[in-house]
Design a protein around this motif. Structure first.
Motif, PDB file in Angstrom:
ATOM      1  N   ARG A 112       0.805  -1.221   0.000  1.00  0.00           N
ATOM      2  CA  ARG A 112       0.000   0.000   0.000  1.00  0.00           C
ATOM      3  C   ARG A 112       0.840   1.274   0.000  1.00  0.00           C
ATOM      4  O   ARG A 112       0.286   2.372  -0.064  1.00  0.00           O
ATOM      5  CB  ARG A 112      -0.960   0.002   1.188  1.00  0.00           C
ATOM      6  N   ARG A 113       2.137   1.132   0.099  1.00  0.00           N
ATOM      7  CA  ARG A 113       2.982   2.332   0.028  1.00  0.00           C
ATOM      8  C   ARG A 113       2.986   2.882  -1.400  1.00  0.00           C
ATOM      9  O   ARG A 113       2.845   2.134  -2.360  1.00  0.00           O
ATOM     10  CB  ARG A 113       4.411   2.011   0.459  1.00  0.00           C
ATOM     11  N   SER A 114       3.187   4.172  -1.504  1.00  0.00           N
ATOM     12  CA  SER A 114       3.162   4.783  -2.830  1.00  0.00           C
ATOM     13  C   SER A 114       4.404   4.471  -3.646  1.00  0.00           C
ATOM     14  O   SER A 114       4.363   4.472  -4.881  1.00  0.00           O
ATOM     15  CB  SER A 114       3.012   6.304  -2.691  1.00  0.00           C
ATOM     16  N   ARG A 115       5.505   4.174  -2.961  1.00  0.00           N
ATOM     17  CA  ARG A 115       6.765   3.904  -3.650  1.00  0.00           C
ATOM     18  C   ARG A 115       7.601   2.939  -2.811  1.00  0.00           C
ATOM     19  O   ARG A 115       7.800   3.170  -1.619  1.00  0.00           O
ATOM     20  CB  ARG A 115       7.530   5.217  -3.864  1.00  0.00           C
ATOM     21  N   VAL A 116       8.077   1.885  -3.430  1.00  0.00           N
ATOM     22  CA  VAL A 116       8.927   0.908  -2.744  1.00  0.00           C
ATOM     23  C   VAL A 116      10.186   0.706  -3.580  1.00  0.00           C
ATOM     24  O   VAL A 116      10.127   0.175  -4.689  1.00  0.00           O
ATOM     25  CB  VAL A 116       8.208  -0.442  -2.544  1.00  0.00           C
ATOM     26  N   GLU A 117      11.313   1.148  -3.044  1.00  0.00           N
ATOM     27  CA  GLU A 117      12.571   1.067  -3.762  1.00  0.00           C
ATOM     28  C   GLU A 117      13.162  -0.346  -3.675  1.00  0.00           C
ATOM     29  O   GLU A 117      13.054  -1.009  -2.636  1.00  0.00           O
ATOM     30  CB  GLU A 117      13.585   2.063  -3.185  1.00  0.00           C
ATOM     31  N   ALA A 118      13.808  -0.775  -4.760  1.00  0.00           N
ATOM     32  CA  ALA A 118      14.474  -2.076  -4.769  1.00  0.00           C
ATOM     33  C   ALA A 118      15.708  -2.011  -5.664  1.00  0.00           C
ATOM     34  O   ALA A 118      15.717  -1.302  -6.675  1.00  0.00           O
ATOM     35  CB  ALA A 118      13.526  -3.170  -5.253  1.00  0.00           C
ATOM     36  N   ASP A 119      16.726  -2.738  -5.276  1.00  0.00           N
ATOM     37  CA  ASP A 119      17.968  -2.827  -6.029  1.00  0.00           C
ATOM     38  C   ASP A 119      17.937  -4.099  -6.873  1.00  0.00           C
ATOM     39  O   ASP A 119      17.791  -5.204  -6.334  1.00  0.00           O
ATOM     40  CB  ASP A 119      19.157  -2.855  -5.062  1.00  0.00           C
ATOM     41  N   SER A 120      18.056  -3.965  -8.173  1.00  0.00           N
ATOM     42  CA  SER A 120      17.936  -5.121  -9.068  1.00  0.00           C
ATOM     43  C   SER A 120      19.009  -6.172  -8.815  1.00  0.00           C
ATOM     44  O   SER A 120      18.819  -7.345  -9.135  1.00  0.00           O
ATOM     45  CB  SER A 120      17.997  -4.671 -10.537  1.00  0.00           C
ATOM     46  N   ARG A 121      20.152  -5.766  -8.231  1.00  0.00           N
ATOM     47  CA  ARG A 121      21.226  -6.732  -7.953  1.00  0.00           C
ATOM     48  C   ARG A 121      20.791  -7.758  -6.924  1.00  0.00           C
ATOM     49  O   ARG A 121      21.270  -8.894  -6.936  1.00  0.00           O
ATOM     50  CB  ARG A 121      22.473  -6.000  -7.460  1.00  0.00           C
ATOM     51  N   TYR A 122      19.902  -7.354  -6.013  1.00  0.00           N
ATOM     52  CA  TYR A 122      19.503  -8.226  -4.918  1.00  0.00           C
ATOM     53  C   TYR A 122      18.055  -8.692  -5.034  1.00  0.00           C
ATOM     54  O   TYR A 122      17.559  -9.400  -4.164  1.00  0.00           O
ATOM     55  CB  TYR A 122      19.675  -7.503  -3.569  1.00  0.00           C
ATOM     56  N   PHE A 123      17.397  -8.301  -6.116  1.00  0.00           N
ATOM     57  CA  PHE A 123      15.966  -8.548  -6.264  1.00  0.00           C
ATOM     58  C   PHE A 123      15.727  -9.936  -6.840  1.00  0.00           C
ATOM     59  O   PHE A 123      16.227 -10.276  -7.914  1.00  0.00           O
ATOM     60  CB  PHE A 123      15.354  -7.471  -7.169  1.00  0.00           C
ATOM     61  N   LEU A 124      14.936 -10.758  -6.145  1.00  0.00           N
ATOM     62  CA  LEU A 124      14.717 -12.144  -6.551  1.00  0.00           C
ATOM     63  C   LEU A 124      13.323 -12.395  -7.127  1.00  0.00           C
ATOM     64  O   LEU A 124      13.093 -13.440  -7.734  1.00  0.00           O
ATOM     65  CB  LEU A 124      14.919 -13.076  -5.348  1.00  0.00           C
ATOM     66  N   LEU A 125      12.406 -11.475  -6.952  1.00  0.00           N
ATOM     67  CA  LEU A 125      11.030 -11.693  -7.374  1.00  0.00           C
ATOM     68  C   LEU A 125      10.811 -11.299  -8.830  1.00  0.00           C
ATOM     69  O   LEU A 125      11.551 -10.478  -9.364  1.00  0.00           O
ATOM     70  CB  LEU A 125      10.079 -10.895  -6.475  1.00  0.00           C
ATOM     71  N   PRO A 126       9.801 -11.845  -9.491  1.00  0.00           N
ATOM     72  CA  PRO A 126       9.453 -11.415 -10.845  1.00  0.00           C
ATOM     73  C   PRO A 126       8.804 -10.033 -10.800  1.00  0.00           C
ATOM     74  O   PRO A 126       7.683  -9.877 -10.313  1.00  0.00           O
ATOM     75  CB  PRO A 126       8.474 -12.493 -11.321  1.00  0.00           C
ATOM     76  N   ALA A 127       9.496  -9.022 -11.283  1.00  0.00           N
ATOM     77  CA  ALA A 127       9.036  -7.637 -11.146  1.00  0.00           C
ATOM     78  C   ALA A 127       7.668  -7.414 -11.778  1.00  0.00           C
ATOM     79  O   ALA A 127       6.838  -6.654 -11.260  1.00  0.00           O
ATOM     80  CB  ALA A 127      10.055  -6.693 -11.774  1.00  0.00           C
ATOM     81  N   GLU A 128       7.407  -8.094 -12.899  1.00  0.00           N
ATOM     82  CA  GLU A 128       6.156  -7.858 -13.612  1.00  0.00           C
ATOM     83  C   GLU A 128       4.938  -8.317 -12.830  1.00  0.00           C
ATOM     84  O   GLU A 128       3.810  -7.904 -13.126  1.00  0.00           O
ATOM     85  CB  GLU A 128       6.184  -8.543 -14.985  1.00  0.00           C
ATOM     86  N   GLU A 129       5.123  -9.134 -11.807  1.00  0.00           N
ATOM     87  CA  GLU A 129       3.991  -9.615 -11.018  1.00  0.00           C
ATOM     88  C   GLU A 129       3.893  -8.914  -9.674  1.00  0.00           C
ATOM     89  O   GLU A 129       3.083  -9.294  -8.826  1.00  0.00           O
ATOM     90  CB  GLU A 129       4.082 -11.127 -10.829  1.00  0.00           C
ATOM     91  N   CYS A 130       4.723  -7.880  -9.488  1.00  0.00           N
ATOM     92  CA  CYS A 130       4.650  -7.089  -8.269  1.00  0.00           C
ATOM     93  C   CYS A 130       3.750  -5.880  -8.513  1.00  0.00           C
ATOM     94  O   CYS A 130       3.233  -5.676  -9.600  1.00  0.00           O
ATOM     95  CB  CYS A 130       6.047  -6.656  -7.839  1.00  0.00           C
TER      96      CYS A 130
END
Length: 271
Positions: A112-130
């Protein structure tokens, strides 16, 4: 002046029934190991939200803060990584403690946050489904998707990974069954190993499960003799739960496999 964007969380959910990986860690290191992992999770969720740096300085401070021996903490983390509690590749290559489950829980909680920052180097989830609030390397990657009812992230590779795990288990089962057959046919083996073991398919699976459990906890391959002893114990009516308790006692010993073998042989001689 705008308030700085909060990254961490004030709390995180935890199941009352822990999974086998945490049980194995607790059996190996006791409540010290279990507590250390919980404290690492707390640090992850409270600060960066979905990961923490695991360099020498960070872990040294963590050990001192929690009154842990640095060498023991290193052993706990190594075991946790091997059990899949933390992602092995990111730990080995980037010095980062995180996991798919940690990230799934975090990005679902902050949906529910308006913006959630993530670093692609450490990101394990499929971004398109977030959710549409995911900002990966400073870019909103899902801005064209609906910005309400943000879904939790799902892993499209779960079925593929489960298939691989099942194949490994199947291969190991076949290998152990072949080993058992070979052991029965060798003339130079002991009397106990040459004895014909009459057992059901269920008992065979249970024996393989117990061997796998012991190997999982210790991280070592066991001798074929131990599989035969488990089969004999089950065929004589010894309950699996009693054999599990015997394993729990054995892993606390220095020579755990020798201890377990001796205890099984003593139990069989008494029957």
């Amino acid at each position: 002046m705008a308030r700085p964007q909060k990254r961490g969380m004030d709390y995180f959910p935890m199941d009352v029934n822990t999974n086998h990986t945490l049980d194995y860690l607790r059996m190996r290191f006791g409540l010290v190991g279990f507590g250390a992992v919980i404290r690492l999770w707390q640090r992850i969720y409270a600060e960066n939200g979905y990961y923490m740096e695991a360099d020498e300085d960070a872990l040294g401070f963590f050990a001192e803060e929690n009154r842990l021996n640095p060498e023991e903490l290193d052993q706990i983390i190594t075991f946790a990584v091997r059990q899949g509690i933390f992602d092995e590749q990111l730990y080995e290559e980037e010095g980062i403690l995180t996991s798919y489950e940690i990230q799934e829980r975090y990005f679902s909680a902050v949906g529910r946050r308006s913006r959630v920052e993530a670093d692609s180097r450490y990101f394990l989830l499929p971004a398109e489904e977030c959710g549409a609030n995911l900002c990966l390397d400073g870019v909103f990657v899902n801005r064209n998707t609906a910005e309400t009812d943000v879904p939790a992230c799902n892993n499209p590779q779960t079925k593929e990974n489960n298939t691989k795990v099942n194949q490994i288990i199947q291969d190991q089962t076949t290998q152990n069954q072949n080993i058992l057959y070979i052991n029965k046919s060798k003339p130079e083996e002991t009397t106990a190993e040459k004895t014909e073991i009459k057992c059901s398919s269920l008992q065979s699976k249970e024996a393989l499960r117990l061997v796998g459990m012991f190997e999982k906890i210790t991280g070592k391959k066991v001798k074929n003799k131990l599989l035969n002893l488990f089969l004999q114990a089950l065929s004589t009516g010894i309950e699996p739960k009693n054999l599990e308790q015997l394993i729990y006692k054995a892993v606390k010993q220095h020579e755990c496999e020798q201890y377990l073998t001796a205890k099984l042989e003593n139990s069989l001689s008494d029957t």
